[in-house]
Motif scaffolding. Structure first.
Motif, short mmCIF file in Angstrom:
data_model
loop_
_atom_site.label_atom_id
_atom_site.label_comp_id
_atom_site.label_asym_id
_atom_site.label_seq_id
_atom_site.Cartn_x
_atom_site.Cartn_y
_atom_site.Cartn_z
N ALA A 20 50.62 42.66 16.29
CA ALA A 20 50.05 42.05 15.08
C ALA A 20 49.50 40.67 15.41
O ALA A 20 48.41 40.30 14.95
CB ALA A 20 51.11 41.97 13.98
N GLN A 21 50.23 39.93 16.20
CA GLN A 21 49.80 38.60 16.61
C GLN A 21 48.50 38.68 17.43
O GLN A 21 47.57 37.90 17.21
CB GLN A 21 50.92 37.96 17.43
N ALA A 22 48.41 39.63 18.35
CA ALA A 22 47.22 39.79 19.18
C ALA A 22 46.01 40.20 18.35
O ALA A 22 44.91 39.67 18.53
CB ALA A 22 47.49 40.83 20.28
N ILE A 23 46.23 41.11 17.40
CA ILE A 23 45.12 41.56 16.54
C ILE A 23 44.64 40.40 15.67
O ILE A 23 43.44 40.18 15.50
CB ILE A 23 45.54 42.77 15.68
N GLU A 24 45.58 39.63 15.13
CA GLU A 24 45.22 38.47 14.32
C GLU A 24 44.42 37.46 15.15
O GLU A 24 43.41 36.93 14.68
CB GLU A 24 46.48 37.82 13.74
N ARG A 25 44.86 37.20 16.36
CA ARG A 25 44.16 36.27 17.24
C ARG A 25 42.74 36.76 17.52
O ARG A 25 41.79 35.99 17.49
CB ARG A 25 44.95 36.11 18.55
N ASP A 26 42.60 38.07 17.73
CA ASP A 26 41.29 38.67 17.96
C ASP A 26 40.40 38.49 16.73
O ASP A 26 39.22 38.16 16.85
CB ASP A 26 41.44 40.15 18.32
N GLN A 27 40.95 38.69 15.55
CA GLN A 27 40.18 38.53 14.32
C GLN A 27 39.71 37.09 14.15
O GLN A 27 38.56 36.84 13.76
CB GLN A 27 41.03 38.94 13.10
N VAL A 28 40.56 36.14 14.46
CA VAL A 28 40.22 34.73 14.35
C VAL A 28 39.10 34.40 15.35
O VAL A 28 38.13 33.71 15.02
CB VAL A 28 41.45 33.83 14.57
N ASP A 29 39.24 34.91 16.58
CA ASP A 29 38.22 34.66 17.60
C ASP A 29 36.87 35.27 17.20
O ASP A 29 35.82 34.64 17.38
CB ASP A 29 38.66 35.24 18.96
N ARG A 30 36.90 36.46 16.65
CA ARG A 30 35.65 37.11 16.20
C ARG A 30 34.99 36.32 15.09
O ARG A 30 33.78 36.15 15.07
CB ARG A 30 35.93 38.53 15.71
N ALA A 31 35.82 35.87 14.14
CA ALA A 31 35.26 35.09 13.01
C ALA A 31 34.65 33.79 13.53
O ALA A 31 33.58 33.37 13.07
CB ALA A 31 36.36 34.80 11.99
N ALA A 32 35.31 33.16 14.48
CA ALA A 32 34.77 31.91 15.03
C ALA A 32 33.48 32.16 15.81
O ALA A 32 32.53 31.38 15.71
CB ALA A 32 35.82 31.27 15.96
N ALA A 33 33.41 33.27 16.52
CA ALA A 33 32.22 33.60 17.30
C ALA A 33 31.03 33.92 16.42
O ALA A 33 29.89 33.61 16.75
CB ALA A 33 32.51 34.75 18.24
N SER A 34 31.30 34.54 15.27
CA SER A 34 30.20 34.90 14.38
C SER A 34 29.85 33.76 13.43
O SER A 34 28.94 33.88 12.61
CB SER A 34 30.54 36.17 13.60
N GLY A 35 30.64 32.68 13.50
CA GLY A 35 30.34 31.50 12.69
C GLY A 35 30.80 31.58 11.26
O GLY A 35 30.43 30.78 10.42
N SER A 36 31.67 32.54 10.94
CA SER A 36 32.15 32.65 9.56
C SER A 36 33.53 32.05 9.42
O SER A 36 34.23 31.86 10.36
CB SER A 36 32.18 34.11 9.10
#
Length: 183
Positions: A167-183
């Motif tokens: 869950a922690q890894a998936i959350e971290r991935d979601q945060v990284d994706r959001a930061a990369a897409s600028g949202s």
């Protein structure tokens, strides 16, 4: 024993006076248990040390109660002490409120780390709710945010530690994706 008492007091364990918030009782026990773990105390030594930390009303309660709890010739066990202590200072209604809070616990706006910390704190107060390790995993998973929960269900994880880490890894991935897409 005097060496153990000396080491125990160097850790500056909290005192308990029996007044105030009913949730202070389990927090106090939890703090003392950390000290007992560090010192490697036996169940009997724990009772001796904990009694030293009782003050005022709590000390008076213990003096009046210990003869009924530990009959002459029986060992003073930590389990018996905590059962009686909670019976006095962590009322049934307070335990029921904490149990209800545990059953309603959802991640909502918390991070996975914050959710795990709250889950663990509430679980410590109501351990019987998830005695089966599979129930613990399911309860943790079911409280996760919907997007995390749906991913965790498909993974069919049966270990609590693994559930948390994924869950922690998936959350971290979601945060990284959001930061990369600028949202």
């Amino acid at each position: 024993m005097s060496k153990l008492v000396e080491q125990f007091l160097k850790l500056k364990p909290p005192k308990f006076d029996g007044k105030g918030d009913p949730e202070a009782a389990p927090r106090w026990v939890e703090e003392l248990e950390k000290a007992f773990e560090v010192l490697g105390c036996t169940k009997v030594e724990r009772v001796t040390l904990v009694v030293y930390q009782l003050q005022d009303d709590a000390n008076d309660w213990w003096k009046a109660t210990k003869g009924r709890v530990f009959l002459k010739g029986t060992a003073q066990t930590w389990a018996m002490f905590t059962e009686n202590f909670y019976g006095k200072y962590f009322s049934k209604s307070a335990r029921e409120r904490k149990l209800a809070e545990f059953m309603r616990l959802c991640q909502e706006s918390m991070t996975v780390d914050q959710y795990k910390a709250k889950f663990a704190r509430l679980l410590k107060i109501s351990p019987r709710m998830v005695e089966d390790p599979q129930d613990k995993v399911r309860r943790f998973r079911d409280g996760l945010k919907l997007d995390l929960r749906s991913q965790m269900i498909s993974l069919n994880i049966k270990d609590y530690g693994e559930m948390y880490e994924r869950a922690q890894a998936i959350e971290r991935d979601q945060v990284d994706r959001a930061a990369a897409s600028g949202s």
